[in-house]
Scaffold this motif. Structure first.
Motif, PDB file in Angstrom:
ATOM      1  N   GLU A  10      40.492  37.530  40.039  1.00  0.00           N
ATOM      2  CA  GLU A  10      41.664  38.196  39.465  1.00  0.00           C
ATOM      3  C   GLU A  10      42.748  38.377  40.525  1.00  0.00           C
ATOM      4  OE1 GLU A  10      41.000  42.233  37.979  1.00  0.00           O
ATOM      5  OE2 GLU A  10      43.094  42.696  38.382  1.00  0.00           O
ATOM      6  N   THR A  12      42.439  41.445  42.912  1.00  0.00           N
ATOM      7  CA  THR A  12      42.555  42.902  42.746  1.00  0.00           C
ATOM      8  C   THR A  12      43.530  43.494  43.761  1.00  0.00           C
ATOM      9  OG1 THR A  12      40.560  43.083  44.094  1.00  0.00           O
ATOM     10  CG2 THR A  12      40.266  43.252  41.723  1.00  0.00           C
ATOM     11  N   ARG A  15      47.224  43.557  42.502  1.00  0.00           N
ATOM     12  CA  ARG A  15      47.593  44.324  41.303  1.00  0.00           C
ATOM     13  C   ARG A  15      48.851  45.125  41.579  1.00  0.00           C
ATOM     14  NH1 ARG A  15      41.694  46.876  39.950  1.00  0.00           N
ATOM     15  NH2 ARG A  15      40.796  45.058  38.937  1.00  0.00           N
ATOM     16  N   SER A  18      48.718  40.866  38.929  1.00  0.00           N
ATOM     17  CA  SER A  18      47.701  40.052  38.270  1.00  0.00           C
ATOM     18  C   SER A  18      47.275  40.668  36.940  1.00  0.00           C
ATOM     19  CB  SER A  18      46.494  39.899  39.199  1.00  0.00           C
ATOM     20  OG  SER A  18      46.065  41.183  39.636  1.00  0.00           O
ATOM     21  N   PRO A  22      45.866  35.391  36.429  1.00  0.00           N
ATOM     22  CA  PRO A  22      45.125  35.465  37.683  1.00  0.00           C
ATOM     23  C   PRO A  22      46.069  35.194  38.854  1.00  0.00           C
ATOM     24  CG  PRO A  22      44.597  33.440  36.482  1.00  0.00           C
ATOM     25  CD  PRO A  22      45.516  34.222  35.612  1.00  0.00           C
ATOM     26  N   GLY A  54      37.883  31.725  35.768  1.00  0.00           N
ATOM     27  CA  GLY A  54      37.133  32.897  35.302  1.00  0.00           C
ATOM     28  C   GLY A  54      38.097  33.855  34.651  1.00  0.00           C
ATOM     29  N   TYR A  55      38.690  34.758  35.458  1.00  0.00           N
ATOM     30  CA  TYR A  55      39.635  35.751  34.952  1.00  0.00           C
ATOM     31  C   TYR A  55      40.858  35.068  34.328  1.00  0.00           C
ATOM     32  CZ  TYR A  55      43.075  39.557  35.136  1.00  0.00           C
ATOM     33  OH  TYR A  55      44.035  40.474  34.819  1.00  0.00           O
ATOM     34  N   GLU A  56      41.170  35.412  33.079  1.00  0.00           N
ATOM     35  CA  GLU A  56      42.340  34.867  32.361  1.00  0.00           C
ATOM     36  C   GLU A  56      42.416  33.337  32.513  1.00  0.00           C
ATOM     37  OE1 GLU A  56      44.190  36.530  30.355  1.00  0.00           O
ATOM     38  OE2 GLU A  56      43.879  38.632  30.906  1.00  0.00           O
ATOM     39  N   SER A  57      41.273  32.686  32.247  1.00  0.00           N
ATOM     40  CA  SER A  57      41.178  31.248  32.545  1.00  0.00           C
ATOM     41  C   SER A  57      42.119  30.381  31.700  1.00  0.00           C
ATOM     42  CB  SER A  57      39.745  30.776  32.356  1.00  0.00           C
ATOM     43  OG  SER A  57      39.363  30.972  31.013  1.00  0.00           O
ATOM     44  N   ASP A  80      30.956  35.733  36.515  1.00  0.00           N
ATOM     45  CA  ASP A  80      31.187  36.915  37.352  1.00  0.00           C
ATOM     46  C   ASP A  80      31.649  36.443  38.709  1.00  0.00           C
ATOM     47  OD1 ASP A  80      30.217  38.832  35.465  1.00  0.00           O
ATOM     48  OD2 ASP A  80      28.214  38.020  35.878  1.00  0.00           O
ATOM     49  N   GLN A  81      32.650  37.131  39.264  1.00  0.00           N
ATOM     50  CA  GLN A  81      33.221  36.682  40.534  1.00  0.00           C
ATOM     51  C   GLN A  81      32.346  37.179  41.688  1.00  0.00           C
ATOM     52  OE1 GLN A  81      35.870  37.219  37.822  1.00  0.00           O
ATOM     53  NE2 GLN A  81      35.113  35.128  37.827  1.00  0.00           N
TER      54      GLN A  81
END
Ligand code: TTP
Length: 393
Positions: A10, A12, A15, A18, A22, A54-57, A80-81
């Protein structure tokens, strides 16, 4: 060679930028950050790209689809990251033969990636003044003999620049145990390759790892600095464009505007009348910068409006933000100290004398809002008219 590009995280630390995309999909000049990585791989001769998502693929898949610049793109999902080695492991079924691994949030020198591919097994390395926050490489007679993570007493100044060309055998070594921070790390795979192969260090002069918001600004400074002047949009005769300015087709620059490059004004954006854009500035698609607005060294993402009587300096604004008339960003502290910013709850130095604000998608400021240096406004945060905002919200 196949290139595995890691884009599952993501981000993090970056932020709220993101919030809906991603980190690898955040804008750097005319493309998402990860497109610069993929371009470097393709320019170096990669014959297939495997993107780990993964995140927001969906945002990544939509951009690259099944072929990008004539090169086949496939996708591996990391649910899972759990770390960079775990991410490459998620792509292992796509791998046969030697393979490269690149971080989808790093900017590389394309020439270094070409040399990396030619020197497999190899790792990119960069000389840094203080390597204590990096993986540090030791070499002997032109071969890497050791890598140590974040050493208190670094053996060399050669930092790992996050690009690897692995022999086919490394595919069997991806399942490394978790490190102290609980992640399966690609550097532990590299350590095994160093033990069993002669690994060439490929030195690079320029490399950037984008982790925090001001690094996105610096990534834009790098890539906007490579622009050649190109004017395809509608530009008033009474506007003044100086230096490396790109006005894409479908963008409008109205009378009385002064733009000092490097600057990129993307399709659908409107600037002016009477606006001043300077520094390395990206005005994304459908951005609106209106009358008597000054934008300096900033990134304004798609759909954002700063329409009247405002100043924005050294800032990163997400998508669809509206700054009310008279919103003013402060980007310099009175004590001239480096501006601090809060990353994952910790107030840290940006090492920048000038840094403004970071605003997530959908932020709205009331008229005459004053924003202090190093401020973070979360997704959809609002301010009241006339507010002086000194604390993140
Ligand atoms: P990082 O920058 O270490 O991690 P991140 O992107 O999740 O960011 P943050 O630490 O701010 O949360 O990751 C380096 C690259 O590897 C980046 O392109 C994301 C990717 N990655 C994965 O694909 N899977 C993972 O499990 C991890 C940890 C990273």
């Amino acid at each position: 060679m196949k290139a595995v590009v890691l884009a599952a995280g993501e981000g993090t630390r970056i932020r709220p930028l993101s919030g809906s995309v991603p980190k690898p999909m955040l804008p750097v000049a005319d493309r998402p950050l990860v497109a610069h990585t993929v371009d470097a791989a393709i320019d170096a001769g990669a014959d297939e790209i495997v993107l780990v998502v993964g995140y927001e693929s969906e945002t990544v898949r939509e951009f690259f689809s099944a072929t990008y610049r004539g090169v086949s793109v496939s996708y591996a999902v990391q649910t899972d990251q759990n770390g960079t080695a775990d991410a490459v492991n998620a792509a292992s079924e796509h791998l046969d033969g030697p393979f490269a691994v690149l971080n989808g949030d790093n900017l590389y020198d394309p020439a270094a990636i070409a040399a990396l591919f030619d020197s497999c097994p190899a790792v990119c390395a960069i000389e840094v003044k203080d390597p204590r926050n990096y993986g540090v490489l030791s070499t002997d007679d032109g071969t890497v003999v050791d890598i140590v993570e974040k050493p208190a007493d670094p053996p060399t100044n050669l930092a790992n620049a996050g690009a690897y060309a692995f022999p086919e055998r490394a595919r069997d070594w991806l399942d490394v145990p978790a490190s102290e921070r609980g992640e399966h790390e690609i550097t532990d795979v590299l350590a095994r390759v160093i033990d069993e192969f002669a690994v060439t260090p490929v030195t690079t002069d320029r490399w950037m790892d984008v982790g925090r918001p001001w690094e996105l600004l610096e990534a834009n400074e790098w890539k906007l600095g490579e622009l050649d002047r190109r004017i395809e949009g509608e530009v008033s005769d009474a506007a003044q464009l100086e230096g490396a300015v790109v006005v894409e087709e479908g963008a409008t620059v109205k009378p009385g505007v002064v733009v000092e490059g490097p600057a990129l004004i993307r399709s659908g954006a409107t600037v002016g009348p009477n606006a001043y854009v300077r520094g390395a500035t990206l005005l994304g698609e459908d951005v609106s910068v209106g009358n008597a607005v000054e934008i300096k060294n900033s990134v304004l993402s798609r759909g954002t409006s700063v329409s009247h009587l405002s100043y924005v300096g050294d800032s990163v604004l997400g998508r669809n933000i509206n700054f009310g008339a008279g919103t003013t960003v402060a980007n310099l502290r009175h004590d001239d100290e480096a501006v601090k910013f809060t990353v994952k709850g910790e107030r840290i130095s940006t090492d920048r004398r000038k840094f403004g604000v970071v605003a997530g998608d959908g932020v709205k400021t009331g008229i005459n809002t004053s924003l202090t240096p190093g401020l973070k406004l979360d997704t959809a945060a609002t301010t009241r008219p006339g507010e002086v905002v000194e604390r993140d919200r």
